[in-house]
Design a protein around this motif. Structure first.
Motif, short mmCIF file in Angstrom:
data_model
loop_
_atom_site.label_atom_id
_atom_site.label_comp_id
_atom_site.label_asym_id
_atom_site.label_seq_id
_atom_site.Cartn_x
_atom_site.Cartn_y
_atom_site.Cartn_z
N GLY A 1 0.80 -1.21 0.00
CA GLY A 1 0.00 0.00 0.00
C GLY A 1 0.83 1.26 0.00
N VAL A 2 2.00 1.22 0.64
CA VAL A 2 2.86 2.41 0.73
C VAL A 2 4.01 2.32 -0.29
N PHE A 3 4.68 1.18 -0.32
CA PHE A 3 5.89 1.06 -1.14
C PHE A 3 5.63 0.43 -2.51
N GLY A 4 4.49 -0.20 -2.69
CA GLY A 4 4.17 -0.82 -3.97
C GLY A 4 3.11 0.00 -4.69
N SER A 5 2.80 -0.38 -5.90
CA SER A 5 1.85 0.42 -6.67
C SER A 5 0.48 -0.25 -6.78
N GLY A 6 0.23 -1.27 -5.94
CA GLY A 6 -1.10 -1.87 -5.94
C GLY A 6 -1.34 -2.73 -7.17
#
Lengths: 107, 827
Positions: B722-727
């Motif tokens: 959720g924070v470091f990836g792009s979903g």
């Protein structure tokens, strides 16, 4: 040394990692320094031990020496910006008197 | 403002997606402290949550022995000591600690501590500030993709925004009036807004961090633009956000709040609660031995439990890997190899190396896929040039592709074909964007669009083959050369050749054919395509570098210089360039027309073996690709991965570098024949030809650093997508060529999509920090680490583990801040 005809200014030298040098250059610009000299891949011995100079395939993690010369009235703003920057990362700063022959280049 | 942005990683645009450590700005801190800081700053998780680790323990992926080893490394005194008397039953401290790890209340999720005033007291205002940020950033960074570009864009972000924002009808009139009075300089605007908001000088930095961490994606991309002088910097972004906030809060009834307050964190279980729960799990009456158990647990805080779990998770893989490497007996080659093939260190190369070596008397080597030529490359079509080197470097040499002598007519035909195809694409795009064009387009081409889309979807394989044939017919290949004579001075060519061969340990026993094989990934409709290309080539395909390197190494003058430096390359050795497509597993020999007739038969045999090796690799990959046949024949696997690579609806074209876990520096003989499951970067290195350690220093300060960035990108995109990836890819909307949004607005998404690291809920990438495995004298490694701050940080602060041994027969040693210790496997 004969300093007649020369103008007094302040020289600021900063040794910082390549990763952090962009911030210092931006600080120079935003506080009114008209230019700077940079020397990348410098080596030396500091309180963290020896620092390697030029690396073959990494310009990001070597030390860089940035030198600028500013009129005295711009020194405080520049130092105010540099102090907290260097308090949080490895790097050193040298401030010294200097004299230039073409003051208009630096103002 | 610069300080506030120092914890951010620069986010490269999608077209040259570069993996970075999202916490690169915190590498001067020990890993555990850095993830705690990231938790406060971003509300981000720094490891898998404990329930995931406990599930791995239940599956046997982590054992009790792994946990005890990790506890010992965390605090050597934690599992020793007097047993606890629990009502006549003696409990080892280790048992109490294990019970706490396995059954304790989970650590509370991280909470973003630094928040803006509007986030704390007027969330609706914070939402407007974020929406305006996204709107204006997207408009500014569009790079000409939209039909209408932002007015006055050429004057810089702040100036253009300052002229437009007061005319925004979505804002109340008093707010527009305040925006109209903004100073000319963004620095002044930011300072004025902070004064209006009552932010004192001592709180400014944290307040600015709060604003940047509210939109970390946009902030990270603007940091990249700032570093690359692309017209906007963090000062301008902050000035805009602060100006909006100050103007909106001035009109807001809750605007009386004082300086930022920390948000309440979830309660952490007390050590007594933990002790009671651990004793209960051990079947002991909690009232008995509670104080003693609490004293044991005090040594490992709830926050530290996650890093103990992580260490155990990593140890399980690492111990097994080092045990396997210890068992390897070096095999000595008696005859000259049929060919030597140098692949990129990328983990995906391990598979094809293994299969190729099994196919014949081939030797393979690993080297960074830019093959030591840091070039800016321009194709024959003369389109804009690309920087073909790691982002740690600035390209040093300009190389152009030119038509080969006497084949100018072929090159002209190829160019004409390429231009015709490009014009067709442009005309189609222009018609789509025109006001009336789409109607005419639908009338003219609508009848075939539907069947075409159906064919692309259901017959991806044949469609890809037909399209490739049509492209080749329209723009047939033409022999070309690279301008290495213009791009490199003779001294540079000789230096490059010596450095490259020494670094890969190839200074003698040359085969007649030495192939330099770069790599790239051919995928369709994939915004993250460059993330699958060669990281050592700056997110581009590695073919141009392989061609340039082979050209230089074949020059007689260079051979002469090499001989003068002690590297005798036989006259019958020929360097050949090639490229491995990691999605389709096609290996293409490049510049084949340059290969002498005397070497053609060998090259054809090698080419056939490469094709077979690639098909075997495809079959291996099919076992893990979603929707692929599970045990296909090599031929069926080959067809499947090729079809997959041309499928425009495929969200899993390949697994990229998922699973990466180790970086092995040493001669191939220590890993040859071993299935490393495409999880290890493999860099060839022979300590005996590098007595002064120059080559090893280059390997550790460049390829290892890039591998660590990749490792951290995968790691953090997995532990907190959720924070470091792009979903998920399924809702991505591409903004220009710079990034993606989840949906139609909001923050720019950082990191890798979920489909790069997982399939559904199942993690495909095991998030572990990188382990560097080095076969070299320990004092040489020590000297290199001591003089390079980047390595002191990576190894000393536990961002990367380090195992080493001087000789194959020697036991593995573990690098610690107190010196080398035996690896001490507890398995």
């Amino acid at each position: 040394m004969d300093r007649a005809g020369l103008t007094h200014m302040t020289k600021i030298e900063v040794v910082i990692s390549g990763r952090g040098s962009a911030v210092v250059r931006e600080l120079f610009r935003s506080t009114g320094a008209t230019g700077y000299t940079s020397v990348s891949g410098i080596s030396g011995l500091g309180h963290d031990g020896f620092h390697q100079g030029r690396l073959l395939f990494n310009e990001h993690d070597t030390l860089e020496l940035l030198i600028t010369v500013v009129p005295d009235d711009r020194v405080d703003a520049l130092l105010d910006g540099l102090r907290p920057l260097l308090a949080e990362s490895s790097g050193v700063m040298f401030v010294s008197d200097t004299f230039v022959s073409r003051p208009e280049y630096f103002t | 403002m610069a300080l506030a942005g120092r914890t951010l990683p620069p986010a490269w645009p999608l077209e040259t997606f570069i993996a970075v450590n999202p916490l690169g700005g915190l590498e001067h801190l020990p890993f555990a402290e850095a993830i705690a800081e990231a938790g406060d700053l971003l509300g981000a998780r720094g490891t898998l949550d404990e329930s995931a680790f406990r599930a791995a323990h239940a599956d046997g992926r982590i054992t009790d022995a792994d946990l005890l080893g990790a506890l010992t490394r965390f605090d050597p005194g934690s599992i020793v000591g007097q047993p606890i008397d629990a009502g006549g039953r003696l409990l080892d401290p280790a048992a109490v600690l294990l019970a706490d790890l396995l059954h304790g209340d989970p650590s509370p999720p991280p909470v973003r501590v630094r928040r803006t005033l509007s986030e704390q007291h007027a969330p609706e205002v914070a939402a407007i500030v974020d929406a305006q940020t996204a709107k204006w950033c997207a408009a500014y960074v569009d790079e000409g993709h939209a039909a209408w570009s932002m007015p006055d864009r050429d004057q810089g972000f702040y100036t253009a925004w300052r002229m437009l924002a007061p005319r925004d009808p979505s804002l109340p009139s008093p707010v527009r009036h305040r925006l109209r009075l903004l100073p000319h300089r963004p620095e002044d605007a930011a300072l004025r807004a902070m004064a209006d908001l009552g932010i004192g000088e001592s709180s400014r930095r944290h307040y600015l961090e709060a604003h940047l961490s509210a939109v970390p994606g946009w902030a990270a991309h603007i940091l990249w633009r700032s570093e690359h002088r692309r017209g906007v910097d963090l000062v301008e972004l902050l000035a805009m956000r602060l100006a909006y906030e100050a103007a909106l809060l001035a009109e807001h009834p809750l605007a009386t709040a004082s300086e930022g307050e920390d948000s309440p964190a979830a309660p952490t279980p007390t050590v007594e609660d933990r002790a009671a729960k651990a004793l209960a799990a051990l079947g002991v009456e909690p009232a008995v031995g509670l104080a003693a158990a609490a004293r044991v647990l005090e040594r490992v805080s709830v926050a530290a439990r996650s890093t103990v779990w992580l260490d155990a998770y990593e140890a399980h893989y690492r111990d097994l890997l080092l045990e396997r490497l210890a068992e390897r007996a070096p095999t000595l080659r008696a005859d000259r190899a049929a060919a030597q093939v140098v692949f990129c260190i990328d983990v995906r190369s391990e598979g094809i190396r293994r299969h190729l070596e099994a196919a014949g008397s081939y030797e393979t080597l690993g080297f960074a896929g830019f093959f030591a030529v840091a070039i800016r490359f321009r194709t024959l079509a003369g389109s804009r040039s690309t920087a073909q080197c790691p982002v740690l470097l600035q390209p040093r040499n300009e190389i152009d592709e030119r038509s080969a002598a006497g084949t100018e007519h072929l090159a002209a035909r190829r160019l004409a074909g390429e231009q015709a195809l490009a014009s067709t694409d442009e005309a189609f795009a222009a018609a789509k964007n025109d006001l009336v064009g789409p109607f005419a387009l639908a009338e003219a081409l609508g009848w075939c669009a539907g069947p075409l889309a159906l064919a692309k979807t259901t017959l991806a394989g044949p469609y890809g083959v037909i399209r490739e044939r049509l492209r080749n017919a329209a723009s047939p290949p033409a022999p070309t050369t690279l301008t290495v004579e213009d791009g490199f001075s003779p001294e540079e060519r000789a230096l490059f050749a010596e450095a490259a061969l020494t670094m890969m340990g190839l200074t003698r026993d040359f085969a007649r054919l030495v192939v330099l094989c770069g790599h790239g990934s051919g995928t369709e409709n994939n915004p993250y395509a460059s993330a699958l290309d060669c990281g050592a080539c700056g997110g581009h395909r590695g073919g141009p570098n392989a061609r340039a390197a082979a050209t230089i190494l074949n020059r007689p003058g260079v051979r002469g210089e090499l001989a003068a430096r002690g590297i005798e390359v036989p006259n019958d050795t020929w360097f050949v360039a090639a490229e491995h497509d990691t999605a389709s597993d096609r290996v293409t020999i490049l510049d084949e027309w340059l290969v002498p007739e005397t070497h053609r038969d060998e090259l054809h045999r090698l080419s056939a073996d490469l094709t077979n090796a690639a098909a075997a690799l495809s079959a291996e990959r099919c076992a893990t690709l979603p929707g692929a046949p599970r045990s296909p024949s090599p031929e069926r696997a080959r067809r499947h991965v090729r079809a997959r690579s041309t499928d425009w609806a495929q969200v899993f074209p390949e697994w990229g570098l998922a699973g990466n876990a180790a970086f092995i520096v040493g001669p191939r003989k220590i890993t040859r024949g071993m299935d490393l499951e495409r999880r290890t970067f493999l860099h060839s290195y022979e300590a005996s030809v590098d007595p002064d350690g120059t080559a090893l220093e280059t390997i550790l300060t460049a390829p290892l650093v890039v591998a660590q960035w990749i490792n951290c990108q995968y790691y953090f995109s997995t532990v907190d997508p959720g924070v470091f990836g792009s979903g998920t890819k399924t809702i991505h909307n591409v903004v220009g060529d710079i990034g993606v949004l989840a949906g139609h607005n909001g923050d720019l998404q950082l990191g890798l999509p979920w489909q790069s690291v997982a399939e559904g809920e199942r993690l495909v990438h095991e998030p572990m920090r990188l382990l560097a495995v080095v076969q070299a004298p320990l004092d040489r490694i020590d000297a290199i680490v001591d003089r390079n701050t980047v390595l002191r940080h990576l190894f000393g602060n536990q961002w990367v583990g380090l195992a080493a041994r001087e000789l194959t027969e020697a036991p593995w040693q573990r690098y610690t801040s107190h010196g080398w210790t035996p690896w001490n496997s507890r398995r």
